[in-house]
Design a protein around this motif. Structure first.
Motif, PDB file in Angstrom:
ATOM      1  N   GLY A   9       0.838  -1.217  -0.079  1.00 37.53           N
ATOM      2  CA  GLY A   9      -0.122  -0.208   0.018  1.00 37.53           C
ATOM      3  C   GLY A   9       0.864   1.411   0.058  1.00 37.53           C
ATOM      4  N   ALA A  11       1.833   3.185  -2.340  1.00 33.61           N
ATOM      5  CA  ALA A  11       1.451   4.206  -3.188  1.00 33.61           C
ATOM      6  C   ALA A  11       0.509   5.124  -2.585  1.00 33.61           C
ATOM      7  CB  ALA A  11       1.087   3.793  -4.641  1.00 33.61           C
ATOM      8  N   GLY A  15       1.212   5.269   3.272  1.00 40.54           N
ATOM      9  CA  GLY A  15       2.422   4.658   2.737  1.00 40.54           C
ATOM     10  C   GLY A  15       3.303   5.637   1.732  1.00 40.54           C
ATOM     11  N   ASN A  37      -6.520   2.348  -4.905  1.00 38.85           N
ATOM     12  CA  ASN A  37      -6.806   3.691  -4.544  1.00 38.85           C
ATOM     13  C   ASN A  37      -5.518   4.754  -4.630  1.00 38.85           C
ATOM     14  OD1 ASN A  37      -8.833   5.429  -3.407  1.00 38.85           O
ATOM     15  ND2 ASN A  37      -8.049   5.189  -1.357  1.00 38.85           N
ATOM     16  N   SER A  38      -4.842   4.526  -5.608  1.00 38.01           N
ATOM     17  CA  SER A  38      -3.865   5.211  -5.529  1.00 38.01           C
ATOM     18  C   SER A  38      -3.310   5.515  -7.256  1.00 38.01           C
ATOM     19  CB  SER A  38      -2.685   4.536  -4.679  1.00 38.01           C
ATOM     20  OG  SER A  38      -2.328   3.469  -5.125  1.00 38.01           O
ATOM     21  N   VAL A  61      -1.743  -7.806  -2.343  1.00 36.02           N
ATOM     22  CA  VAL A  61      -1.161  -8.364  -1.270  1.00 36.02           C
ATOM     23  C   VAL A  61      -1.712  -9.870  -0.884  1.00 36.02           C
ATOM     24  CG1 VAL A  61      -2.707  -7.434   0.565  1.00 36.02           C
ATOM     25  CG2 VAL A  61      -0.153  -7.622   0.874  1.00 36.02           C
ATOM     26  N   ARG A  62      -2.698 -10.062  -1.669  1.00 36.46           N
ATOM     27  CA  ARG A  62      -3.491 -11.492  -1.552  1.00 36.46           C
ATOM     28  C   ARG A  62      -2.744 -12.302  -2.539  1.00 36.46           C
ATOM     29  NH1 ARG A  62      -9.376  -8.995  -2.334  1.00 36.46           N
ATOM     30  NH2 ARG A  62      -8.099  -7.704  -3.725  1.00 36.46           N
ATOM     31  N   PHE A  82       0.517  -1.467   4.803  1.00 34.88           N
ATOM     32  CA  PHE A  82      -0.663  -0.424   4.856  1.00 34.88           C
ATOM     33  C   PHE A  82      -1.712  -0.904   3.822  1.00 34.88           C
ATOM     34  CE2 PHE A  82       3.319   2.190   5.146  1.00 34.88           C
ATOM     35  CZ  PHE A  82       2.609   3.047   6.294  1.00 34.88           C
ATOM     36  N   GLY A  84      -5.123  -1.889   2.027  1.00 36.28           N
ATOM     37  CA  GLY A  84      -6.229  -2.214   2.652  1.00 36.28           C
ATOM     38  C   GLY A  84      -7.232  -1.052   2.059  1.00 36.28           C
ATOM     39  N   LYS A 154     -10.131  -4.328  11.196  1.00 39.01           N
ATOM     40  CA  LYS A 154      -8.922  -3.912  11.751  1.00 39.01           C
ATOM     41  C   LYS A 154      -8.630  -4.848  13.077  1.00 39.01           C
ATOM     42  CE  LYS A 154      -7.384  -1.037   8.648  1.00 39.01           C
ATOM     43  NZ  LYS A 154      -5.952  -1.298   7.887  1.00 39.01           N
ATOM     44  N   PRO A 181      -5.294  11.028  10.401  1.00 39.74           N
ATOM     45  CA  PRO A 181      -4.028  11.364   9.597  1.00 39.74           C
ATOM     46  C   PRO A 181      -4.611  12.562   8.549  1.00 39.74           C
ATOM     47  CG  PRO A 181      -4.424   8.955   9.527  1.00 39.74           C
ATOM     48  CD  PRO A 181      -5.593   9.774  10.203  1.00 39.74           C
TER      49      PRO A 181
END
Ligand code: NAD
Ligand code: WQD
Length: 342
Positions: A9, A11, A15, A37-38, A61-62, A82, A84, A154, A181
């Motif tokens: 994550g 990007a 991250g 999402n980036s 990541v999977r 990150f 997710g 989470k 954040p």
């Protein structure tokens, strides 16, 4: 020697900023992101900030085979996870999709790490695991009762990693619970650009300031808070990024598992954010007080004392700086990384 850190994550919003902090601390980030999402153009911006774009692998990541290959071929010293999905409303509409991405994704990553003997993991958890806390400041020992599938995803990952650590105490794990954040790197070259209408306060306010939206709808003016609007712990994304480096250094010292709040320890109301953004931007932020947003809590701010005592980390940047840096990013990049004119 510059240890390579796999940044899943990397990007994305937090991250990408963490890649800057890692590079500054002498690490070599290796980014794995499926770009759900980036935008890959963030990598050129990172090159302009740090002098070198991090290596980037577009992937999921999977994808166990991909992870096995990366962990076998690269000499990876640790992983910051990150990757997710984070939209609370989407998680209510598609809980299984959220569990598949956030929970299953974390399991696949942990399995691959276990198989490869890479056992240093920093995980992006969230203050959302507390739900509506009994009181603020919220310590890590507060009750855990997330109010939506995103928050539950989470908590499921936290609990999975706690069990993993109990079974295999050689792991070095930090579960970091971020509060809210915001902000951007002080260069104005990287920042947050949500797709469509922003759900979160700071991106909405900055889009009003830059003229993309007419006015902010304040979700509730009758909370039991000093000015009636919701109070949150906004934390500058670069402080958060540096918190990850501190957590990594702590994990490198000894095996163990720590669960830490990352926040400033100070609450700010919606109207305080509006006023701070007006000071930073010199623009008036039009707003209207509307009804409460379902699922919102009145107040939620961190007790960050444990992170300070264990990591020697605390947030240094104040709300004015958060707004100034958000504004610099927003003004220079009104359409995010689409605004490629620099
Ligand atoms: P973000 O959406 O900007 O970054 C997440 C990145 O992960 C994106 O680049 C996305 O493309 C990537 N991704 C998603 N699923 C993936 C997958 N299966 N494989 C590979 N890449 C994948 O979000 P962010 O704000 O940077 O958040 C980072 C992490 O921190 C998330 O796990 C989020 O849940 C958590 N978090 C965020 C906040 C917040 O308010 N921003 C607060 C607490 C926790
Ligand atoms: C902040 C305050 C709103 C928008 C969310 C997730 C949480 C975490 C961080 C990932 C609240 C008010 C907002 C607007 C408003 N993410 N507001 N008008 O709700 O604290 O947390 O993001 O883990 O899981 O729930 O953040 O920025 O949406 O809201 O008045 O248009 O701003 O009511 O008081 P929140 P937020």
């Amino acid at each position: 020697m510059s240890p390579t850190i796999l940044v899943t994550g990397g990007a994305g919003f937090i991250g990408s900023h963490t890649c800057v902090a890692l590079a500054a601390a002498g690490y070599t980030p290796l980014v794995l992101d499926n770009l759900a999402n980036s935008d890959a153009r963030v990598l050129d911006r990172l090159a302009r900030i740090t002098g070198q774009a991090p290596r980037f692998i577009q992937g999921d990541v999977r994808d166990r085979a991909l992870l096995d290959r990366l962990l076998r071929e690269e000499s990876i010293g640790g992983v910051i996870h990150f990757a997710g999905l984070k939209a609370v409303g989407d998680s209510v509409a598609d809980p299984l999709g959220y569990f598949q991405n956030n929970v299953h994704g974390s399991w696949v990553l942990a399995e691959a790490m276990q198989a490869a003997g890479v056992r240093t993991l920093i995980f992006s958890s969230s203050a959302t695991v507390y739900g509506d806390p009994d009181r603020s400041p919220v310590p890590e020992t507060a009750a855990l009762r997330p109010a939506n599938p995103y928050g539950r995803s989470k908590l499921m990952v936290e609990e999975s990693l706690r069990d993993l650590h109990r079974a295999h105490p050689a792991w070095r794990i930090a579960l970091l619970r971020y509060f809210n954040p915001v902000g951007a790197h002080e260069s104005g070259l990287i920042g947050e650009h949500p797709q469509g209408k922003p759900n979160n306060l700071m991106p909405f306010v900055s889009q009003v300031a830059v003229g993309l939206r007419d006015k902010l709808m304040v979700h509730g003016g009758d909370y039991p808070t000093p000015d009636g609007t919701g109070v949150r712990d906004y934390v500058h994304v670069m402080d958060l990024a540096e918190g990850h480096v501190a957590a990594l250094r702590h994990a490198e010292k000894q095996p163990g598992l720590v669960t830490l709040n990352l926040g400033t320890g100070q609450g700010a109301s919606v109207l305080e954010v509006v006023k701070a953004f007006e000071r930073a931007s010199g623009k008036e932020i039009a707003y209207e007080i509307g009804p409460r947003r379902p699922g919102d809590v009145p107040s939620n701010w961190a007790d960050p004392a444990l992170a300070e005592s264990l990591l020697g980390w605390r947030a240094h940047r104040n709300l004015d700086q958060m707004c100034e840096d958000s504004w610099r990013w927003q003004q220079g990049n009104p359409r995010g990384y689409e605004s490629e004119k620099l």
